[in-house]
Motif scaffolding. Structure first.
Motif, short mmCIF file in Angstrom:
data_model
loop_
_atom_site.label_atom_id
_atom_site.label_comp_id
_atom_site.label_asym_id
_atom_site.label_seq_id
_atom_site.Cartn_x
_atom_site.Cartn_y
_atom_site.Cartn_z
N LEU A 6 1.01 -1.04 -0.21
CA LEU A 6 -0.03 -0.35 -0.32
C LEU A 6 0.86 1.81 0.14
O LEU A 6 0.08 2.17 -1.24
CB LEU A 6 -1.16 -0.13 1.01
CG LEU A 6 -2.20 -0.66 1.11
CD1 LEU A 6 -2.99 -1.39 2.09
CD2 LEU A 6 -2.70 -0.24 -0.34
N PHE A 7 2.05 1.30 0.97
CA PHE A 7 2.98 2.27 1.35
C PHE A 7 3.06 2.35 0.15
O PHE A 7 3.35 3.70 -1.08
CB PHE A 7 3.80 2.46 1.96
CG PHE A 7 4.36 3.79 2.58
CD1 PHE A 7 5.35 4.05 2.16
CD2 PHE A 7 3.53 4.50 3.39
CE1 PHE A 7 5.64 5.86 2.06
CE2 PHE A 7 4.40 5.66 4.15
CZ PHE A 7 5.39 6.17 3.31
N ALA A 8 3.95 2.05 -0.77
CA ALA A 8 4.24 1.33 -1.79
C ALA A 8 4.29 2.36 -3.39
O ALA A 8 4.35 2.82 -3.41
CB ALA A 8 5.37 0.56 -2.46
N THR A 9 2.84 1.74 -3.40
CA THR A 9 2.07 2.00 -4.34
C THR A 9 0.99 3.60 -4.13
O THR A 9 1.57 4.86 -4.99
CB THR A 9 0.63 1.12 -4.66
OG1 THR A 9 1.05 0.24 -4.85
CG2 THR A 9 -0.74 1.49 -5.17
N ILE A 29 5.15 11.18 4.67
CA ILE A 29 4.30 9.58 4.89
C ILE A 29 2.65 10.26 6.44
O ILE A 29 2.39 9.09 5.91
CB ILE A 29 5.81 10.03 6.12
CG1 ILE A 29 6.40 9.69 5.29
CG2 ILE A 29 5.34 9.03 6.88
CD1 ILE A 29 8.58 9.95 6.26
N GLN A 30 2.86 11.44 6.58
CA GLN A 30 1.43 11.19 7.65
C GLN A 30 0.60 11.03 6.65
O GLN A 30 -0.13 10.23 7.12
CB GLN A 30 1.36 12.64 7.98
CG GLN A 30 -0.04 12.99 9.05
CD GLN A 30 0.05 14.18 10.16
OE1 GLN A 30 0.86 15.29 9.37
NE2 GLN A 30 -0.28 13.86 10.57
N ARG A 31 0.57 10.96 5.50
CA ARG A 31 -1.09 11.45 4.91
C ARG A 31 -1.18 9.84 4.18
O ARG A 31 -2.07 9.31 3.86
CB ARG A 31 -0.56 12.03 2.87
CG ARG A 31 -2.00 12.34 2.54
CD ARG A 31 -2.07 13.22 1.53
NE ARG A 31 -1.11 12.59 -0.04
CZ ARG A 31 -0.60 13.82 -0.14
NH1 ARG A 31 -0.20 14.99 -0.12
NH2 ARG A 31 0.42 13.10 -1.35
N ALA A 82 -4.61 3.76 7.17
CA ALA A 82 -5.71 3.50 8.43
C ALA A 82 -7.09 3.15 7.54
O ALA A 82 -7.98 2.28 8.46
CB ALA A 82 -5.24 3.88 8.84
N ASN A 83 -7.36 4.14 6.79
CA ASN A 83 -8.67 3.97 6.64
C ASN A 83 -8.54 2.84 4.93
O ASN A 83 -10.28 3.49 4.47
CB ASN A 83 -8.83 5.66 6.00
CG ASN A 83 -9.00 6.30 6.80
OD1 ASN A 83 -9.63 6.11 8.85
ND2 ASN A 83 -8.64 7.09 7.57
N ILE A 119 3.40 7.36 17.05
CA ILE A 119 4.57 8.37 16.36
C ILE A 119 4.03 9.90 16.04
O ILE A 119 4.68 10.51 16.26
CB ILE A 119 4.94 7.79 14.78
CG1 ILE A 119 5.07 6.36 15.00
CG2 ILE A 119 5.10 8.87 13.67
CD1 ILE A 119 4.83 6.00 13.59
N GLY A 120 3.12 9.93 17.11
CA GLY A 120 2.68 11.72 16.11
C GLY A 120 1.90 12.70 15.88
O GLY A 120 1.55 12.96 15.48
N LEU A 121 1.47 10.86 14.91
CA LEU A 121 0.58 11.16 13.53
C LEU A 121 -0.79 11.25 13.16
O LEU A 121 -1.33 11.68 12.45
CB LEU A 121 1.07 10.51 12.65
CG LEU A 121 2.35 10.36 12.09
CD1 LEU A 121 2.51 9.38 11.18
CD2 LEU A 121 3.02 11.67 11.41
N SER A 122 -1.66 11.28 14.56
CA SER A 122 -3.22 11.17 14.51
C SER A 122 -3.40 11.94 16.20
O SER A 122 -2.31 12.11 17.18
CB SER A 122 -4.01 10.08 14.74
OG SER A 122 -2.67 8.72 16.95
#
Length: 191
Positions: free
Chosen positions: A54-57, A96-98, A104-105, A140-143
């Motif tokens: 998912l992240f790579a795509t 990264i955050q996005r 997550a969704n 991590i502090g992203l949410s």
């Protein structure tokens, strides 16, 4: 053999977070540490595999597609490496955050999940991948989180720099902040 730089990092002091792991000319390696090293449970392989796809795509379909070099898992199963070229750190962190929020969704098929596209297409777990990302986003502090908190103020010393041997000891450094955050997490802070 010469010890490589990543083995020179004291992993007993690392906490979940996003770190600049190394800079090689115009390539920056980010360490997206989702789990505390050497403290089980580690990221399950099937979940990591799904996050990797998912992240790579998603990253390679972003406006920064030509700046993405690599995204892949750490062998210790505590997180991922993200390599980018010619990208401002604030843009990389925002991306990264996005992407972590998108994962997550995420609803739908896992990209690249067929025998033709992937060497281990049967080992994926989308629901746990989403769960692992949601937990990591908090650590991590992203949410956003709510609850009681503390305010810590750090200021540079007012001592005259000419009166000390090492004037750099009078200012706040990024490592000072890192150590404080780690101490707070070690004391039980959740975010």
């Amino acid at each position: 053999m010469k010890r490589i730089p990543s083995f020179c990092v004291d992993h007993t002091k690392l906490q979940p977070g996003i770190y600049t792991s190394r800079i090689d000319d115009d390539i920056i390696t980010y360490d997206i540490r989702m789990k505390k090293p050497n403290v089980p449970p580690f990221l399950p392989t099937a979940s990591m595999h799904t996050i990797e796809h998912l992240f790579a795509t998603i990253s390679r379909n972003s406006e920064y597609e030509h700046k993405i070099i690599y995204f892949g898992p750490m062998g210790c199963r505590t997180g991922f490496y993200f390599l980018v070229r010619d990208m401002k750190p604030e843009d990389a962190i925002a991306l990264i955050q996005r992407i972590m929020t998108d994962i997550a969704n995420y609803e739908g098929e896992i990209p690249g999940n067929t025998a033709v596209e992937c060497g281990n297409y049967l080992e994926h777990d989308l629901e746990d991948a989403k769960n692992q990302i949601q937990k990591a986003n908090k650590l991590i502090g992203l949410s956003e989180v709510t609850g009681p908190g503390v305010t810590i103020t750090l200021t540079d010393s007012k001592i005259d720099a000419s009166s000390v041997i090492d004037a750099s000891s009078l200012i706040v450094h990024n490592l000072d902040i890192y150590y404080i955050i780690n101490e707070l997490k070690n004391a039980g802070a959740e975010a």
